[in-house]
Design an enzyme around this catalytic site. Structure first.
Site, PDB file in Angstrom:
ATOM      1  N   ALA A 168      41.562  34.961  32.784  1.00 46.50           N
ATOM      2  CA  ALA A 168      41.166  33.638  33.250  1.00 46.50           C
ATOM      3  C   ALA A 168      39.926  33.204  32.482  1.00 46.50           C
ATOM      4  O   ALA A 168      39.067  34.034  32.170  1.00 46.50           O
ATOM      5  CB  ALA A 168      40.856  33.695  34.741  1.00 46.50           C
ATOM      6  N   GLY A 227      43.554  38.425  33.768  1.00 50.27           N
ATOM      7  CA  GLY A 227      44.725  37.568  33.959  1.00 50.27           C
ATOM      8  C   GLY A 227      45.719  37.678  32.815  1.00 50.27           C
ATOM      9  O   GLY A 227      46.916  37.445  33.014  1.00 50.27           O
ATOM     10  N   GLU A 257      47.781  40.521  33.605  1.00 51.12           N
ATOM     11  CA  GLU A 257      48.612  40.142  34.758  1.00 51.12           C
ATOM     12  C   GLU A 257      49.800  39.274  34.333  1.00 51.12           C
ATOM     13  O   GLU A 257      50.878  39.371  34.918  1.00 51.12           O
ATOM     14  CB  GLU A 257      47.754  39.428  35.799  1.00 51.12           C
ATOM     15  CG  GLU A 257      46.732  40.386  36.428  1.00 51.12           C
ATOM     16  CD  GLU A 257      45.769  39.684  37.361  1.00 51.12           C
ATOM     17  OE1 GLU A 257      44.996  38.832  36.869  1.00 51.12           O
ATOM     18  OE2 GLU A 257      45.806  39.961  38.563  1.00 51.12           O
ATOM     19  N   GLU A 301      38.021  42.846  35.832  1.00 49.12           N
ATOM     20  CA  GLU A 301      37.465  41.940  36.848  1.00 49.12           C
ATOM     21  C   GLU A 301      36.325  42.557  37.645  1.00 49.12           C
ATOM     22  O   GLU A 301      35.364  41.863  38.000  1.00 49.12           O
ATOM     23  CB  GLU A 301      38.570  41.470  37.811  1.00 49.12           C
ATOM     24  CG  GLU A 301      39.432  40.340  37.261  1.00 49.12           C
ATOM     25  CD  GLU A 301      40.623  40.826  36.453  1.00 49.12           C
ATOM     26  OE1 GLU A 301      40.600  41.995  35.988  1.00 49.12           O
ATOM     27  OE2 GLU A 301      41.571  40.051  36.289  1.00 49.12           O
TER      28      GLU A 301
HETATM   29  N1  DAK Z   1      36.896  33.276  29.459  1.00 51.45           N
HETATM   30  C1  DAK Z   1      36.263  32.352  28.698  1.00 51.45           C
HETATM   31  N2  DAK Z   1      35.960  32.541  27.409  1.00 51.45           N
HETATM   32  C2  DAK Z   1      36.298  33.713  26.857  1.00 51.45           C
HETATM   33  C3  DAK Z   1      36.960  34.735  27.592  1.00 51.45           C
HETATM   34  C4  DAK Z   1      37.263  34.472  28.966  1.00 51.45           C
HETATM   35  N3  DAK Z   1      37.954  35.340  29.739  1.00 51.45           N
HETATM   36  N4  DAK Z   1      37.138  35.800  26.775  1.00 51.45           N
HETATM   37  C5  DAK Z   1      36.644  35.437  25.584  1.00 51.45           C
HETATM   38  N5  DAK Z   1      36.125  34.196  25.621  1.00 51.45           N
HETATM   39  C6  DAK Z   1      35.502  33.438  24.541  1.00 51.45           C
HETATM   40  C7  DAK Z   1      34.059  33.871  24.331  1.00 51.45           C
HETATM   41  O1  DAK Z   1      33.210  33.200  25.255  1.00 51.45           O
HETATM   42  C8  DAK Z   1      33.837  33.424  22.908  1.00 51.45           C
HETATM   43  O2  DAK Z   1      33.609  32.042  22.896  1.00 51.45           O
HETATM   44  P1  DAK Z   1      32.369  31.397  22.081  1.00 51.45           P
HETATM   45  O3  DAK Z   1      31.167  32.083  22.598  1.00 51.45           O
HETATM   46  O4  DAK Z   1      32.685  31.733  20.639  1.00 51.45           O
HETATM   47  O5  DAK Z   1      32.441  29.924  22.401  1.00 51.45           O
HETATM   48  C9  DAK Z   1      35.188  33.678  22.249  1.00 51.45           C
HETATM   49  O6  DAK Z   1      36.142  33.729  23.317  1.00 51.45           O
HETATM   50  C10 DAK Z   1      35.249  35.000  21.493  1.00 51.45           C
HETATM   51  O7  DAK Z   1      34.865  36.017  22.378  1.00 51.45           O
HETATM   52  P2  DAK Z   1      33.629  37.011  22.091  1.00 51.45           P
HETATM   53  O8  DAK Z   1      32.640  36.379  21.178  1.00 51.45           O
HETATM   54  O9  DAK Z   1      33.146  37.489  23.409  1.00 51.45           O
HETATM   55  O10 DAK Z   1      34.388  38.155  21.302  1.00 51.45           O
HETATM   56  P3  DAK Z   1      34.019  39.702  21.261  1.00 51.45           P
HETATM   57  O11 DAK Z   1      34.910  40.297  20.253  1.00 51.45           O
HETATM   58  O12 DAK Z   1      32.536  39.888  21.129  1.00 51.45           O
HETATM   59  O13 DAK Z   1      34.424  40.251  22.718  1.00 51.45           O
HETATM   60  C11 DAK Z   1      35.855  40.527  24.641  1.00 51.45           C
HETATM   61  C12 DAK Z   1      35.760  40.239  23.113  1.00 51.45           C
HETATM   62  C13 DAK Z   1      37.298  40.384  25.052  1.00 51.45           C
HETATM   63  C14 DAK Z   1      35.378  41.963  24.915  1.00 51.45           C
HETATM   64  C15 DAK Z   1      34.937  39.542  25.398  1.00 51.45           C
HETATM   65  O14 DAK Z   1      35.248  38.204  24.961  1.00 51.45           O
HETATM   66  C16 DAK Z   1      35.140  39.583  26.881  1.00 51.45           C
HETATM   67  O15 DAK Z   1      34.652  40.499  27.564  1.00 51.45           O
HETATM   68  N6  DAK Z   1      35.825  38.580  27.436  1.00 51.45           N
HETATM   69  C17 DAK Z   1      36.031  38.479  28.872  1.00 51.45           C
HETATM   70  C18 DAK Z   1      37.188  39.340  29.285  1.00 51.45           C
HETATM   71  C19 DAK Z   1      37.359  39.340  30.801  1.00 51.45           C
HETATM   72  O16 DAK Z   1      36.413  39.673  31.551  1.00 51.45           O
HETATM   73  N7  DAK Z   1      38.550  38.939  31.278  1.00 51.45           N
HETATM   74  C20 DAK Z   1      38.819  38.839  32.715  1.00 51.45           C
HETATM   75  C21 DAK Z   1      38.430  37.467  33.222  1.00 51.45           C
HETATM   76  S1  DAK Z   1      38.628  37.354  34.999  1.00 51.45           S
HETATM   77  C22 DAK Z   1      43.294  34.439  40.279  1.00 51.45           C
HETATM   78  C23 DAK Z   1      44.091  34.464  39.142  1.00 51.45           C
HETATM   79  C24 DAK Z   1      43.619  35.107  38.025  1.00 51.45           C
HETATM   80  C25 DAK Z   1      42.371  35.712  38.029  1.00 51.45           C
HETATM   81  C26 DAK Z   1      41.597  35.716  39.148  1.00 51.45           C
HETATM   82  C27 DAK Z   1      42.041  35.075  40.299  1.00 51.45           C
HETATM   83  N8  DAK Z   1      43.759  33.750  41.471  1.00 51.45           N
HETATM   84  C28 DAK Z   1      45.003  32.962  41.403  1.00 51.45           C
HETATM   85  C29 DAK Z   1      43.101  33.947  42.716  1.00 51.45           C
HETATM   86  C30 DAK Z   1      41.951  36.351  36.787  1.00 51.45           C
HETATM   87  C31 DAK Z   1      40.678  36.691  36.563  1.00 51.45           C
HETATM   88  C32 DAK Z   1      40.300  37.104  35.201  1.00 51.45           C
HETATM   89  O17 DAK Z   1      41.087  37.226  34.301  1.00 51.45           O
END
Ligand code: DAK
Length: 258
Positions: free
Chosen positions: A64, A109, A112, A132
């Site tokens: 997400a 997500g 998922e 998460e």
């Molecule tokens: N959201 C927004 N932007 C993201 C992102 C994300 N999940 N993942 C990456 N990006 C963006 C980064 O902000 C960056 O953007 P700029 O800063 O260049 O503008 C760009 O993508 C490149 O990422 P990084 O610069 O961070 O790249 P790295 O190689 O340094 O790192 C990484 C890659 C994958 C380790 C890192 O980007 C990261 O940790 N990303 C977050 C991954 C994460 O935590 N994913 C889970 C999100 S929570 C629900 C349904 C679904 C959900 C919940 C509830 N309901 C229906 C109730 C789902 C929740 C989730 O998925």
């Protein structure tokens, strides 16, 4: 520009999450477009199998969008859960088969989405995880439910409690993905699987998926009843008549999804 590209190749629908600069993370608009594309796929008699993949070579989907979708959910949950578009992850029944072509990172997500698919083909470079808890959340598109049903419980616990990602080989070893292939072969392999599934009777394929998914929530006795009902329905279809006729005539069947 569409955030979810929807292309058709014969009977195969290809959905590409198209936000490579944000590692194909899903914002609310992308979730809406995914809903619309999958409903269109469900309702199109000419389309039999779907493939979901990510644009670019880094990510399938990094989950997400933390800056867009999570604030939206924070505002809407739990009072308005319907604000979130229905998808196969939650709320949309889809018996046509889906293949995840995991071309890179599948996190949160993103994993998922892959878990809601039936077959998963992963790039050797893919990493899969549910981070998460590191944000102070739990997965919300079915990760806490589908992952422990798919892999050994201790591995599901490891992934869900630590938030650490695993590599593609480990995902294969624990039964989370069907195949691991070089990055350039992910899409062609997914297409091969889709084409193989398209050779089979499409109504039978859908019934097999329905029996499997609905059956997993039933007692064995109720599951066997569901299987009989679906079999009886299939025996009344033109496709079954054609399948049996083609066998006796020693030729390939010409299924019509009727
Ligand atoms: N959201 C927004 N932007 C993201 C992102 C994300 N999940 N993942 C990456 N990006 C963006 C980064 O902000 C960056 O953007 P700029 O800063 O260049 O503008 C760009 O993508 C490149 O990422 P990084 O610069 O961070 O790249 P790295 O190689 O340094 O790192 C990484 C890659 C994958 C380790 C890192 O980007 C990261 O940790 N990303 C977050 C991954 C994460 O935590 N994913 C889970 C999100 S929570 C629900 C349904 C679904 C959900 C919940 C509830 N309901 C229906 C109730 C789902 C929740 C989730 O998925």
């Amino acid at each position: 520009m569409a955030l979810i590209e929807f292309n058709k190749e014969g009977k195969i629908a290809i959905f590409t999450i198209n936000r490579p600069d944000a590692l194909n993370s899903m914002n609310v608009q992308a979730a809406r477009e995914l809903h619309e594309a999958l409903v269109a796929f469900r309702d199109d008699d000419e389309l039999w199998v779907g493939i979901i993949t990510g644009a670019g070579d880094r990510a399938f989907c990094a989950g997400a969008d933390i800056k867009d979708m999570l604030p939206f959910l924070q505002k809407n949950l739990p009072q308005r859960p319907w604000a979130m578009p229905a998808t196969p992850m939650r709320g949309l029944e889809l018996w046509k088969p889906l293949i995840a072509a995991i071309n890179g990172l599948a996190l949160g997500g993103g994993l998922e989405i892959a878990l809601a698919c039936d077959i998963r083909i992963a790039s050797e470079k893919a990493r899969l995880g549910v981070p998460e808890v590191t944000l102070g959340l739990i997965p919300g598109w079915g990760g806490t439910q589908r992952l422990p049903r798919m892999v050994p419980r201790c591995k599901a616990a490891e992934m869900l409690l630590t938030g650490k990602a695993i590599d593609a080989q480990e995902a294969y070893r624990i039964g989370l993905v069907n195949r691991v292939v070089p990055p350039e072969a992910v899409m062609s392999t997914a297409m091969e699987w889709a084409e193989t599934i398209c050779q089979a009777g499409p109504l039978a394929v859908r019934a097999a998926k329905e029996a499997m998914i609905r059956g997993s929530n039933l007692t064995l006795e109720d599951g066997l009843k569901l299987e009989t009902d679906l079999e009886a329905y299939l025996m009344s279809t033109e496709d079954y008549t054609e399948g049996a006729k083609a066998f006796t005539e020693k030729r390939k069947p010409d299924f019509k999804a009727r």
